[in-house]
Scaffold this active site. Structure first.
Site, PDB file in Angstrom:
ATOM      1  N   CYS A 171     -14.860 -27.040   8.704  1.00 25.67           N
ATOM      2  CA  CYS A 171     -13.574 -26.417   8.329  1.00 25.67           C
ATOM      3  C   CYS A 171     -12.434 -27.415   8.506  1.00 25.67           C
ATOM      4  O   CYS A 171     -12.391 -28.158   9.494  1.00 25.67           O
ATOM      5  CB  CYS A 171     -13.334 -25.185   9.200  1.00 25.67           C
ATOM      6  SG  CYS A 171     -11.756 -24.369   8.899  1.00 25.67           S
ATOM      7  N   CYS A 192      -9.152 -26.452   8.525  1.00 31.11           N
ATOM      8  CA  CYS A 192      -7.922 -25.721   8.835  1.00 31.11           C
ATOM      9  C   CYS A 192      -7.161 -26.437   9.948  1.00 31.11           C
ATOM     10  O   CYS A 192      -7.725 -27.262  10.666  1.00 31.11           O
ATOM     11  CB  CYS A 192      -8.228 -24.272   9.212  1.00 31.11           C
ATOM     12  SG  CYS A 192      -8.757 -24.030  10.935  1.00 31.11           S
ATOM     13  N   CYS A 195      -9.052 -26.225  13.371  1.00 33.12           N
ATOM     14  CA  CYS A 195     -10.284 -27.010  13.515  1.00 33.12           C
ATOM     15  C   CYS A 195     -10.014 -28.517  13.490  1.00 33.12           C
ATOM     16  O   CYS A 195     -10.803 -29.295  14.025  1.00 33.12           O
ATOM     17  CB  CYS A 195     -11.281 -26.615  12.422  1.00 33.12           C
ATOM     18  SG  CYS A 195     -11.958 -24.953  12.662  1.00 33.12           S
ATOM     19  N   ASP A 214      -8.570  -6.770   0.581  1.00 32.39           N
ATOM     20  CA  ASP A 214      -7.761  -6.883   1.788  1.00 32.39           C
ATOM     21  C   ASP A 214      -8.555  -6.297   2.940  1.00 32.39           C
ATOM     22  O   ASP A 214      -9.378  -5.408   2.733  1.00 32.39           O
ATOM     23  CB  ASP A 214      -6.429  -6.132   1.646  1.00 32.39           C
ATOM     24  CG  ASP A 214      -6.601  -4.640   1.916  1.00 32.39           C
ATOM     25  OD1 ASP A 214      -6.317  -4.206   3.043  1.00 32.39           O
ATOM     26  OD2 ASP A 214      -7.045  -3.908   1.007  1.00 32.39           O
ATOM     27  N   HIS A 274      -7.303 -19.544  12.045  1.00 34.18           N
ATOM     28  CA  HIS A 274      -8.591 -20.043  11.545  1.00 34.18           C
ATOM     29  C   HIS A 274      -9.276 -19.004  10.665  1.00 34.18           C
ATOM     30  O   HIS A 274      -9.785 -19.326   9.585  1.00 34.18           O
ATOM     31  CB  HIS A 274      -9.520 -20.430  12.697  1.00 34.18           C
ATOM     32  CG  HIS A 274     -10.937 -20.590  12.254  1.00 34.18           C
ATOM     33  ND1 HIS A 274     -11.393 -21.734  11.615  1.00 34.18           N
ATOM     34  CD2 HIS A 274     -11.986 -19.722  12.267  1.00 34.18           C
ATOM     35  CE1 HIS A 274     -12.673 -21.558  11.282  1.00 34.18           C
ATOM     36  NE2 HIS A 274     -13.056 -20.349  11.666  1.00 34.18           N
ATOM     37  N   ASP A 324       0.861  -1.168   0.000  1.00 34.92           N
ATOM     38  CA  ASP A 324       0.000   0.000   0.000  1.00 34.92           C
ATOM     39  C   ASP A 324       0.908   1.231   0.000  1.00 34.92           C
ATOM     40  O   ASP A 324       1.972   1.216   0.600  1.00 34.92           O
ATOM     41  CB  ASP A 324      -0.882  -0.042   1.245  1.00 34.92           C
ATOM     42  CG  ASP A 324      -2.057   0.904   1.163  1.00 34.92           C
ATOM     43  OD1 ASP A 324      -2.132   1.647   0.170  1.00 34.92           O
ATOM     44  OD2 ASP A 324      -2.874   0.903   2.092  1.00 34.92           O
TER      45      ASP A 324
END
Length: 378
Positions: free
Chosen positions: A311, A313, A316, A273, A342, A91
């Site tokens: 999920c 991930c 999880c 974002d 997560h 940015d």
């Protein structure tokens, strides 16, 4: 120049692919925010790779004041410094200059302001911002712009947008000059321009047409999610995005919630974002397919289930709500780390689902079902 391929469309929703010198970006994409070269919540670049992160977003202003962009350049550029081998977008620092700096003077050449860290005087204009981003050697550099308040007077916003356009031309000249130099770390650095105009559709449309003529690598819509309603934001997108080139990436800066992303994809945006997944995660708020959960609630004290049973991930797969609830009560840093991991994985998985739905021509159906599930709760 960028190599953006439009692979599929479903209404205005775009499924694209941006090939860069640092790897391929599949869009729509969510860029994880690591402002100062780190994800707040103690996630490393290795962690981000494990959860499918495609792009890291870092900030020009913050890295300029600490540790210094010349130090980062001497360390081989931001990607080498962070040990991250995928694309990085920086940015421009414009938003931080206008939001953090209480004492600032805007002139045609740029902005004079005081560092928020130690108060020392800094000058930043288009050339300085691009030079810093070149030192950082990011994949994509953002043009230096003014981000006026969305409630500013229309006459002020008109003047501000005209200056942003002049600054964009200077950014383009500077990046062309730096990319031609032999000592530049990334001579294939891309430049994205930023559409501004507050909540005035006529200013937005005129500015979109004007910057499209510059034939940049990509285009962002800035100055939204800064106080206007969601309905106003969606309306501005509907008025603006169709006037930006369809054969270039369109980036909606600083947005947003899962619902914001789902709605904006439908309106033709393909880069996003936002700090929400990491910031909320650090405070025990997690995103799931059944809505948002607050892990600090006593109801999770004996809950053996994972955060989200649908999920996959790393969090999880292994940890219970009960354990993470305990970590927050014990003020263990691991609590933040697990929830941020997560949340970022949830966002990345949602973007994978979005891309698949557009390819299948079923985006509206997918969006409706996803929103309904998240709104229904547990």
């Amino acid at each position: 120049m960028s190599h953006y391929t439009l692979l599929a469309t479903d209404g205005l929703a775009k499924r694209g692919r941006l090939e860069t010198v640092h790897g391929t970006i599949e869009t729509p994409v969510f860029m994880n925010v690591g402002t100062a070269g780190a994800i707040k919540g103690a996630l490393s670049s290795y962690d981000l790779e494990q959860i499918g992160t495609q792009v890291w977003l870092a900030n020009t202003y913050h890295l300029h004041v600490r540790p210094g962009d010349e130090l980062v350049r001497d360390m081989g550029g931001l990607r080498k410094f962070m040990v991250w081998d995928r694309p990085v977008l920086t940015d421009s620092g414009g938003f931080q200059v206008f939001s953090l700096a209480s004492l600032r003077q805007i002139r045609e050449e740029g902005v004079r302001f005081n560092s928020h860290i130690d108060g020392h005087k800094i000058f930043m204009g288009p050339e300085e911002s691009i030079q810093i981003q070149s030192n950082l050697a990011s994949t994509i550099a953002m043009a230096f712009d003014e981000c006026p308040s969305s409630v500013a007077e229309k006459s002020y916003i008109e003047q501000s947008v005209a200056r942003t356009t002049r600054w964009l031309r200077r950014c383009k000249d500077k990046i062309t000059e730096l990319n031609a130099r032999e000592d530049t770390l990334n001579p294939q650095q891309m430049l994205f321009g930023i559409n501004q105009g507050g909540i005035y559709p006529d200013i937005r449309r005129d500015h979109a047409r004007e910057i499209t003529e510059m034939d940049l690598d990509g285009y962002a819509v800035g100055g939204l999610a800064v106080g206007e309603t969601h309905e106003e934001m969606y309306y501005i997108l509907e008025e603006t995005v169709p006037l930006l080139p369809q054969n270039k990436p369109v980036y909606l800066m600083g947005v947003g919630t899962p619902a914001n992303i789902l709605e904006s994809v439908e309106r033709g945006v393909d880069f996003f974002d936002c700090v929400y997944p990491s910031r909320n995660g650090r405070h025990g708020h997690v995103y799931t397919n059944h809505g948002k959960m607050n892990l600090l609630n006593a109801r999770y004290e004996r809950d053996e289930r994972p955060l989200d049973e649908s999920c996959d991930c790393p969090v999880c797969r292994r940890f219970s709500r009960s354990y993470i609830h305990h970590l927050f009560k014990a003020k263990e840093m691991l609590a933040m780390r697990l929830c941020v991991m997560h949340n970022l994985c949830f966002y990345n998985r949602m973007m994978e689902e979005i891309r698949a739905a557009i390819e299948a021509g079923e985006y509206r159906k997918y969006k409706a079902e996803k929103l309904a599930r998240m709104e229904a709760g547990e």
